[in-house]
Motif scaffolding. Structure first.
Motif, mmCIF file in Angstrom:
data_model
loop_
_atom_site.group_PDB
_atom_site.id
_atom_site.type_symbol
_atom_site.label_atom_id
_atom_site.label_comp_id
_atom_site.label_asym_id
_atom_site.label_seq_id
_atom_site.Cartn_x
_atom_site.Cartn_y
_atom_site.Cartn_z
ATOM 1 N N LEU A 275 0.830 -1.207 0.000
ATOM 2 C CA LEU A 275 0.000 0.000 0.000
ATOM 3 C C LEU A 275 0.862 1.254 0.000
ATOM 4 O O LEU A 275 0.555 2.236 -0.695
ATOM 5 N N GLU A 276 1.938 1.236 0.775
ATOM 6 C CA GLU A 276 2.813 2.415 0.819
ATOM 7 C C GLU A 276 3.570 2.602 -0.493
ATOM 8 O O GLU A 276 3.732 3.736 -0.957
ATOM 9 N N LYS A 277 4.017 1.499 -1.077
ATOM 10 C CA LYS A 277 4.765 1.608 -2.327
ATOM 11 C C LYS A 277 3.889 2.089 -3.481
ATOM 12 O O LYS A 277 4.395 2.728 -4.421
ATOM 13 N N THR A 278 2.608 1.802 -3.451
ATOM 14 C CA THR A 278 1.691 2.263 -4.512
ATOM 15 C C THR A 278 0.967 3.555 -4.128
ATOM 16 O O THR A 278 0.004 3.930 -4.798
ATOM 17 N N GLU A 279 1.424 4.200 -3.029
ATOM 18 C CA GLU A 279 0.836 5.457 -2.568
ATOM 19 C C GLU A 279 -0.665 5.317 -2.321
ATOM 20 O O GLU A 279 -1.443 6.231 -2.576
ATOM 21 N N TYR A 280 -1.061 4.165 -1.834
ATOM 22 C CA TYR A 280 -2.447 3.863 -1.458
ATOM 23 C C TYR A 280 -3.419 4.021 -2.638
ATOM 24 O O TYR A 280 -4.592 4.295 -2.445
ATOM 25 N N ARG A 281 -2.896 3.831 -3.846
ATOM 26 C CA ARG A 281 -3.782 3.787 -5.021
ATOM 27 C C ARG A 281 -4.431 2.416 -5.176
ATOM 28 O O ARG A 281 -5.426 2.286 -5.891
ATOM 29 N N LEU A 282 -3.839 1.423 -4.533
ATOM 30 C CA LEU A 282 -4.421 0.097 -4.515
ATOM 31 C C LEU A 282 -5.029 -0.158 -3.132
ATOM 32 O O LEU A 282 -4.477 0.270 -2.114
ATOM 33 N N LEU A 283 -6.132 -0.862 -3.121
ATOM 34 C CA LEU A 283 -6.833 -1.142 -1.868
ATOM 35 C C LEU A 283 -7.027 -2.645 -1.707
ATOM 36 O O LEU A 283 -7.151 -3.370 -2.703
ATOM 37 N N PRO A 284 -7.068 -3.139 -0.474
ATOM 38 C CA PRO A 284 -7.324 -4.574 -0.259
ATOM 39 C C PRO A 284 -8.716 -4.960 -0.770
ATOM 40 O O PRO A 284 -9.664 -4.174 -0.710
ATOM 41 N N TYR A 285 -8.816 -6.170 -1.274
ATOM 42 C CA TYR A 285 -10.081 -6.671 -1.820
ATOM 43 C C TYR A 285 -11.011 -6.997 -0.666
ATOM 44 O O TYR A 285 -10.753 -7.886 0.146
ATOM 45 N N MET A 286 -12.136 -6.287 -0.602
ATOM 46 C CA MET A 286 -13.138 -6.482 0.447
ATOM 47 C C MET A 286 -14.499 -6.600 -0.230
ATOM 48 O O MET A 286 -14.995 -5.622 -0.798
ATOM 49 N N ALA A 287 -15.076 -7.788 -0.203
ATOM 50 C CA ALA A 287 -16.375 -8.005 -0.832
ATOM 51 C C ALA A 287 -17.457 -7.278 -0.044
ATOM 52 O O ALA A 287 -17.554 -7.400 1.175
ATOM 53 N N CYS A 288 -18.251 -6.490 -0.757
ATOM 54 C CA CYS A 288 -19.341 -5.759 -0.114
ATOM 55 C C CYS A 288 -20.480 -6.720 0.218
ATOM 56 O O CYS A 288 -20.807 -7.610 -0.563
ATOM 57 N N GLN A 289 -21.090 -6.495 1.344
ATOM 58 C CA GLN A 289 -22.227 -7.310 1.778
ATOM 59 C C GLN A 289 -23.531 -6.585 1.442
ATOM 60 O O GLN A 289 -23.641 -5.371 1.620
ATOM 61 N N ALA A 290 -24.497 -7.331 0.922
ATOM 62 C CA ALA A 290 -25.781 -6.735 0.542
ATOM 63 C C ALA A 290 -26.612 -6.413 1.781
ATOM 64 O O ALA A 290 -26.541 -7.112 2.797
ATOM 65 N N TYR A 291 -27.415 -5.348 1.672
ATOM 66 C CA TYR A 291 -28.295 -4.940 2.763
ATOM 67 C C TYR A 291 -29.756 -5.060 2.310
ATOM 68 O O TYR A 291 -30.085 -4.838 1.150
ATOM 69 N N ASP A 292 -30.620 -5.416 3.246
ATOM 70 C CA ASP A 292 -32.046 -5.518 2.970
ATOM 71 C C ASP A 292 -32.691 -4.139 3.031
ATOM 72 O O ASP A 292 -32.259 -3.260 3.788
ATOM 73 N N THR A 293 -33.734 -3.958 2.201
ATOM 74 C CA THR A 293 -34.444 -2.673 2.144
ATOM 75 C C THR A 293 -35.923 -2.806 2.429
ATOM 76 O O THR A 293 -36.665 -1.830 2.305
ATOM 77 N N HIS A 294 -36.407 -4.000 2.797
ATOM 78 C CA HIS A 294 -37.832 -4.199 3.028
ATOM 79 C C HIS A 294 -38.009 -5.021 4.293
ATOM 80 O O HIS A 294 -37.268 -5.978 4.544
ATOM 81 N N ILE A 295 -39.004 -4.637 5.088
ATOM 82 C CA ILE A 295 -39.296 -5.335 6.331
ATOM 83 C C ILE A 295 -40.590 -6.116 6.140
ATOM 84 O O ILE A 295 -41.626 -5.544 5.795
ATOM 85 N N ASP A 296 -40.543 -7.416 6.332
ATOM 86 C CA ASP A 296 -41.717 -8.273 6.209
ATOM 87 C C ASP A 296 -42.355 -8.467 7.579
ATOM 88 O O ASP A 296 -41.657 -8.729 8.578
ATOM 89 N N MET A 297 -43.694 -8.344 7.585
ATOM 90 C CA MET A 297 -44.439 -8.523 8.822
ATOM 91 C C MET A 297 -44.734 -10.014 9.022
ATOM 92 O O MET A 297 -45.339 -10.654 8.156
ATOM 93 N N SER A 298 -44.310 -10.552 10.102
ATOM 94 C CA SER A 298 -44.594 -11.949 10.399
ATOM 95 C C SER A 298 -45.971 -12.064 11.025
ATOM 96 O O SER A 298 -46.402 -11.177 11.766
#
Length: 403
Positions: A275-298
């Motif tokens: 990261l230091e050698k590339t001046e932080y132009r490269l970032l570690p691979y971190m898979a994004c996690q999906a978020y829910d947008t709807h609430i179901d009533m049980s």
């Protein structure tokens, strides 16, 4: 024309930045080889560089002494006789042959001091040689502090994957590649970086190509023993390139195999170095996690009512009007029997008894008179029919009977 020794040393110093501790001629052979080969050797850091002779600027072979397990003397220690040591590494055994026992003792002292980070006991060296050995130990400790053995390597993925015989599925496309599960390291050792995935080189490159927004650096296990690999996707003017670097695990730390080898203490430091050698132009691979947008009533349980309970109304008390006569009766004092009272007037009581007694006597007199009347009824019938006794006479008669 031979190259000056000073120029040779300068050229060798440009190949690696490791400090030079000791150098000299020796012979080397593998355990499976029959004869020794002569080399000029330089001990730089914890690596032994072998040259064809002392005039050669580029090494032809090197031994990583950080993987050294043991160093055993094969021949008996005798002055002015060759000394042979057997070095047991992780993958192979190497034998080193020195011209005499004094030179062999110096090589043994320097190698074990650099590897073990301590001066061996019972060294047969002069006081001046021991001082030089102490300077080497101090320099090596400052350069690379003593670190515990690295954690065990994660399991390596199989080179081929076979689907079950009953299920056939096409290979995943690059547009829908999802990162595999991360390797869970042993709890006793240090944790792996967040961008570590147990994948092959091809899988890592596909992950970086399919999801560049997730990051550009993936740390993964290598196919070689005691090594890791780092795959990165780097943007250039004409597009992007994929590169792979090797990281070797040693007792002294993790060695990044570059033109100038770099040794760090952990895998997190390996990632930090890139990261230091590339001046932080490269970032570690971190898979994004999906978020829910709807609430179901049980659905609510059957035993629970979802309607709010109605408030119970308490009826008002109705009091009948009190009658005047009833009020008056309540106000009047209640009479009590003489027997129930606590005090009885003796005079009044005596008067009452006297009246009762007189009434009884009067009744007896009347009864007696009745008897007399029956005896004289016949004689006095006519007299009673014609005359009628007056009340005064009756009273007088009662009085005389009492007397």
């Amino acid at each position: 024309m031979s190259v000056p020794a000073r120029a040779v040393h300068k050229r060798r110093a440009t190949i690696t930045d490791l400090p030079l501790y000791y150098c000299g001629h020796l012979q080397k052979k593998l355990s499976k080889e029959k004869s020794f080969k002569k080399y000029y050797a330089e001990l730089r850091g914890a690596t032994l560089f072998l040259y064809k002779d002392d005039t050669q600027a580029t090494y032809i072979e090197k031994l990583d002494l950080g993987q050294l397990k043991s160093m055993v003397l094969d021949s008996p220690y005798q002055r002015k006789t060759p000394t042979i040591f057997t070095l047991t590494l992780h993958q192979e055994e190497v034998q080193l042959n020195m011209d005499n026992s004094d030179t062999g003792e110096e090589w043994r002292g320097y190698i074990l001091t650099v590897v073990k980070k301590e001066i061996p006991n019972k060294l047969q060296l002069l006081p001046g040689q021991m001082l030089l050995l102490q300077d080497v130990l101090d320099q090596e400790i400052r350069r690379c502090p003593f670190m515990p053995p690295p954690p065990p390597l994660p399991p390596r993925p199989s080179s081929t994957y076979t689907f079950p015989s009953t299920v056939t599925s096409p290979p995943p496309s690059t547009s829908t590649i999802s990162p595999p599960l991360k390797h869970q390291p042993d709890q006793s050792g240090p944790e792996m970086p967040a961008c570590f995935f147990s994948v092959t080189r091809q899988e890592a490159e596909q992950m970086l190509e399919a999801n560049p927004k997730y990051g550009s650096i993936i740390l993964r296990p290598s196919t070689l023993t005691n090594t890791y690999a780092l795959t990165l996707r780097q943007q250039i003017t004409s597009g992007h390139v994929l590169k792979n670097f090797r990281v070797t695990s040693t007792n002294a730390g993790f060695v990044i195999e570059l033109d100038t080898a770099v040794t760090v203490s952990s895998l997190d430091d390996v990632l930090k170095y890139f990261l230091e050698k590339t001046e932080y132009r490269l970032l570690p691979y971190m898979a994004c996690q999906a978020y829910d947008t709807h609430i179901d009533m049980s659905p609510a349980p059957k035993c629970i009512s979802i309607t709010s309970p109605t408030l119970k109304t308490v009826p008002k008390a109705q009091v009948a009007p009190m009658l005047h006569s009833q009020a008056e009766e309540k106000l009047l004092p209640t009479t009590t029997n003489p027997e129930d009272s606590e005090y009885v007037d003796p005079d009044k009581h005596y008067h009452n008894l006297k009246l009762v007694q007189e009434d009884g006597e009067l009744r007896e007199v009347l009864k007696l008179r009745g008897n007399l009347y029956t005896d004289e009824e016949k004689a006095t019938t006519s007299e009673n029919q014609t005359t009628e006794k007056s009340p005064s006479g009756m009273v007088q008669w009662i009085t005389e009977s009492r007397a």
